[in-house]
Design a protein around this motif. Structure first.
Motif, PDB file in Angstrom:
ATOM      1  N   GLU A 178      23.778  67.187  67.027  1.00 49.14           N
ATOM      2  CA  GLU A 178      22.557  66.447  67.319  1.00 49.14           C
ATOM      3  C   GLU A 178      21.424  67.397  67.680  1.00 49.14           C
ATOM      4  OE1 GLU A 178      19.673  63.590  68.051  1.00 49.14           O
ATOM      5  OE2 GLU A 178      21.500  63.526  66.858  1.00 49.14           O
ATOM      6  N   LEU A 179      21.689  68.403  68.497  1.00 58.17           N
ATOM      7  CA  LEU A 179      20.639  69.348  68.880  1.00 58.17           C
ATOM      8  C   LEU A 179      20.186  70.203  67.698  1.00 58.17           C
ATOM      9  CD1 LEU A 179      21.827  70.449  72.428  1.00 58.17           C
ATOM     10  CD2 LEU A 179      19.826  69.064  71.856  1.00 58.17           C
ATOM     11  N   VAL A 180      21.125  70.586  66.838  1.00 57.69           N
ATOM     12  CA  VAL A 180      20.742  71.319  65.632  1.00 57.69           C
ATOM     13  C   VAL A 180      19.888  70.427  64.729  1.00 57.69           C
ATOM     14  CG1 VAL A 180      21.621  72.352  63.496  1.00 57.69           C
ATOM     15  CG2 VAL A 180      22.666  72.948  65.689  1.00 57.69           C
ATOM     16  N   ALA A 181      20.274  69.167  64.591  1.00 60.25           N
ATOM     17  CA  ALA A 181      19.502  68.226  63.775  1.00 60.25           C
ATOM     18  C   ALA A 181      18.082  68.080  64.317  1.00 60.25           C
ATOM     19  CB  ALA A 181      20.193  66.870  63.741  1.00 60.25           C
ATOM     20  N   GLU A 182      17.962  67.904  65.627  1.00 64.78           N
ATOM     21  CA  GLU A 182      16.641  67.768  66.231  1.00 64.78           C
ATOM     22  C   GLU A 182      15.811  69.037  66.028  1.00 64.78           C
ATOM     23  OE1 GLU A 182      16.950  66.530  70.309  1.00 64.78           O
ATOM     24  OE2 GLU A 182      18.267  64.842  69.818  1.00 64.78           O
ATOM     25  N   SER A 183      16.460  70.193  66.176  1.00 66.03           N
ATOM     26  CA  SER A 183      15.752  71.469  66.012  1.00 66.03           C
ATOM     27  C   SER A 183      15.251  71.646  64.586  1.00 66.03           C
ATOM     28  CB  SER A 183      16.678  72.632  66.387  1.00 66.03           C
ATOM     29  OG  SER A 183      17.061  72.553  67.746  1.00 66.03           O
ATOM     30  N   GLU A 188      10.902  71.741  60.624  1.00 70.03           N
ATOM     31  CA  GLU A 188      10.315  71.223  59.380  1.00 70.03           C
ATOM     32  C   GLU A 188       8.933  70.628  59.625  1.00 70.03           C
ATOM     33  OE1 GLU A 188      14.579  69.995  57.253  1.00 70.03           O
ATOM     34  OE2 GLU A 188      13.319  68.470  58.197  1.00 70.03           O
ATOM     35  N   ALA A 189       8.787  69.949  60.754  1.00 71.12           N
ATOM     36  CA  ALA A 189       7.499  69.319  61.071  1.00 71.12           C
ATOM     37  C   ALA A 189       6.401  70.355  61.265  1.00 71.12           C
ATOM     38  CB  ALA A 189       7.632  68.459  62.330  1.00 71.12           C
ATOM     39  N   HIS A 190       6.791  71.573  61.640  1.00 70.30           N
ATOM     40  CA  HIS A 190       5.822  72.649  61.838  1.00 70.30           C
ATOM     41  C   HIS A 190       5.763  73.602  60.639  1.00 70.30           C
ATOM     42  CE1 HIS A 190       4.528  71.951  65.991  1.00 70.30           C
ATOM     43  NE2 HIS A 190       5.745  71.473  66.200  1.00 70.30           N
ATOM     44  N   ASP A 191       6.366  73.188  59.519  1.00 68.56           N
ATOM     45  CA  ASP A 191       6.334  73.960  58.272  1.00 68.56           C
ATOM     46  C   ASP A 191       6.879  75.380  58.438  1.00 68.56           C
ATOM     47  OD1 ASP A 191       5.197  71.874  56.744  1.00 68.56           O
ATOM     48  OD2 ASP A 191       3.222  72.367  57.558  1.00 68.56           O
ATOM     49  N   VAL A 192       7.890  75.515  59.291  1.00 69.28           N
ATOM     50  CA  VAL A 192       8.551  76.808  59.475  1.00 69.28           C
ATOM     51  C   VAL A 192       9.606  76.982  58.392  1.00 69.28           C
ATOM     52  CG1 VAL A 192      10.053  78.132  61.025  1.00 69.28           C
ATOM     53  CG2 VAL A 192       8.118  76.841  61.956  1.00 69.28           C
ATOM     54  N   ASP A 193       9.819  78.219  57.956  1.00 68.72           N
ATOM     55  CA  ASP A 193      10.900  78.543  57.020  1.00 68.72           C
ATOM     56  C   ASP A 193      12.219  78.319  57.763  1.00 68.72           C
ATOM     57  OD1 ASP A 193      12.903  79.746  55.500  1.00 68.72           O
ATOM     58  OD2 ASP A 193      11.614  81.385  54.829  1.00 68.72           O
ATOM     59  N   THR A 194      12.871  77.195  57.484  1.00 73.76           N
ATOM     60  CA  THR A 194      14.054  76.825  58.268  1.00 73.76           C
ATOM     61  C   THR A 194      15.230  77.772  58.042  1.00 73.76           C
ATOM     62  OG1 THR A 194      14.537  75.203  56.532  1.00 73.76           O
ATOM     63  CG2 THR A 194      13.511  74.380  58.559  1.00 73.76           C
ATOM     64  N   GLU A 195      15.376  78.298  56.831  1.00 70.60           N
ATOM     65  CA  GLU A 195      16.470  79.230  56.572  1.00 70.60           C
ATOM     66  C   GLU A 195      16.296  80.509  57.378  1.00 70.60           C
ATOM     67  OE1 GLU A 195      17.121  79.859  52.446  1.00 70.60           O
ATOM     68  OE2 GLU A 195      17.604  77.762  52.034  1.00 70.60           O
ATOM     69  N   ALA A 196      15.062  81.004  57.444  1.00 70.46           N
ATOM     70  CA  ALA A 196      14.782  82.192  58.258  1.00 70.46           C
ATOM     71  C   ALA A 196      15.005  81.876  59.731  1.00 70.46           C
ATOM     72  CB  ALA A 196      13.351  82.660  58.029  1.00 70.46           C
ATOM     73  N   ALA A 197      14.614  80.686  60.148  1.00 69.36           N
ATOM     74  CA  ALA A 197      14.790  80.292  61.541  1.00 69.36           C
ATOM     75  C   ALA A 197      16.268  80.230  61.914  1.00 69.36           C
ATOM     76  CB  ALA A 197      14.129  78.940  61.784  1.00 69.36           C
ATOM     77  N   ILE A 198      17.084  79.684  61.014  1.00 62.02           N
ATOM     78  CA  ILE A 198      18.528  79.617  61.282  1.00 62.02           C
ATOM     79  C   ILE A 198      19.104  81.013  61.473  1.00 62.02           C
ATOM     80  CG2 ILE A 198      20.773  79.101  60.221  1.00 62.02           C
ATOM     81  CD1 ILE A 198      19.404  76.692  58.898  1.00 62.02           C
ATOM     82  N   ALA A 202      20.794  81.969  64.960  1.00 59.45           N
ATOM     83  CA  ALA A 202      22.240  82.208  64.963  1.00 59.45           C
ATOM     84  C   ALA A 202      22.596  83.549  65.588  1.00 59.45           C
ATOM     85  CB  ALA A 202      22.783  82.139  63.540  1.00 59.45           C
ATOM     86  N   GLY A 203      21.643  84.476  65.622  1.00 58.87           N
ATOM     87  CA  GLY A 203      21.905  85.793  66.184  1.00 58.87           C
ATOM     88  C   GLY A 203      21.649  85.904  67.670  1.00 58.87           C
ATOM     89  N   GLY A 204      21.109  84.852  68.276  1.00 64.05           N
ATOM     90  CA  GLY A 204      20.792  84.879  69.696  1.00 64.05           C
ATOM     91  C   GLY A 204      21.689  83.958  70.495  1.00 64.05           C
TER      92      GLY A 204
END
Length: 287
Positions: A178-183, A188-198, A202-204
């Protein structure tokens, strides 16, 4: 213990049975769907046409079934495991069911409750986490079998303890999805590159298995089931009942349980539980 009767060859059970064959065990499998039995035969196992046939000569019987009533029927039913297994046969129930049902079964037949975590990929890779309840001697006797399907195998206590730990596991997994879904919807709503964000998340400290294994499919809105919504909904019902029984308050668990139930009620019960992102998107007006 070399002869194994395996009942329930679905998304999880099929790969687990195949891994047991690869490990050198003689595995006879039964499933209501004949096609899944055929797949085990192709992998080197044997097929059975009934529960009785699957367990007749087995040293160990493994069950991997959807819910408590299914396990009760297959194990304790008139034509079930208890009626046909030989004296001393060890039952290893890898299903996720109510702890009280596991305790009831352990009072009738030599048994371990050994629910698993790791999803379809973990079942295929033989890297499941297995939490085992039951007698220590039975756990020791079953260790080689369990090691063939899991990489983290831990005896957690008496009968029913494995199911209790699995309930906690399902609570954590549902909350994390659920938290990953919300994130992801937030990104996406802020037009961020979601793959780069993941990749960076994932590294932190936010890193988790859901990001590693499910986030990419969630972004693509691809929900081929590794674990179905309807099953996770069932598991969260087990969590809530067990928490109430113990007098434990799980407010976040209650919320995610309602969200999972809503997703199922909307007709999405057979999708992967990563489909929670669809519900978050819908609630956000971003379908």
């Amino acid at each position: 213990m070399t002869k194994i009767g395996f009942i329930g060859l679905g998304i999880m059970g099929g790969p687990m049975a195949a891994n047991l064959v690869q490990a050198g065990f003689e595995v006879t499998g039964y499933n209501r769907s004949a096609a899944k039995v055929d797949k085990l035969v192709e992998a080197g196992g044997r097929g059975a046409g009934s529960v009785a046939e699957a367990v007749a000569d087995a040293d160990v019987v493994i069950t991997m079934l959807p819910d408590s009533p299914d396990v009760e029927a297959v194990v304790l039913g008139e034509d079930g495991v208890l009626a046909h297994a030989g004296d001393g046969t060890l039952l290893i129930d890898c299903s996720t069911i109510r702890p009280d049902v596991s305790r009831e079964i352990a009072g009738r037949i030599r048994a371990l409750d050994a629910p698993v975590s790791g999803g379809e990929q973990g079942a295929i890779e033989g890297t499941l986490s297995i939490m085992v309840g039951g007698a220590a001697a039975d756990f020791a006797a079953a260790r080689a079998v369990l090691d063939a399907v899991g990489s983290t195998v831990v005896h957690v206590g008496a009968a029913g303890a494995g199911q209790t730990v699995k309930a906690a596991n399902q609570l954590i997994v549902a909350g994390t999805i659920e938290l990953v879904a919300e994130s992801l919807v937030f990104l996406e709503a802020h037009d961020v590159d979601t793959e780069a964000a993941i990749k960076v998340l994932a590294g932190g400290l936010a890193g988790n298995r859901i990001l590693d294994r499910k986030a990419a499919a969630m972004i693509r809105r691809e929900f081929t089931p590794g674990f179905r919504v309807e099953l996770h909904d069932k598991d969260l019902g087990i969590v809530q009942a067990a928490a109430r029984e113990a007098g434990v308050v799980i407010p976040l668990g209650a919320v995610v349980s309602q969200l999972m139930a809503s997703l199922k009620a909307q007709g999405h019960g057979r999708l992967d539980h990563g489909a929670l992102i669809e519900l978050v998107a819908r609630l956000s007006g971003r379908e």
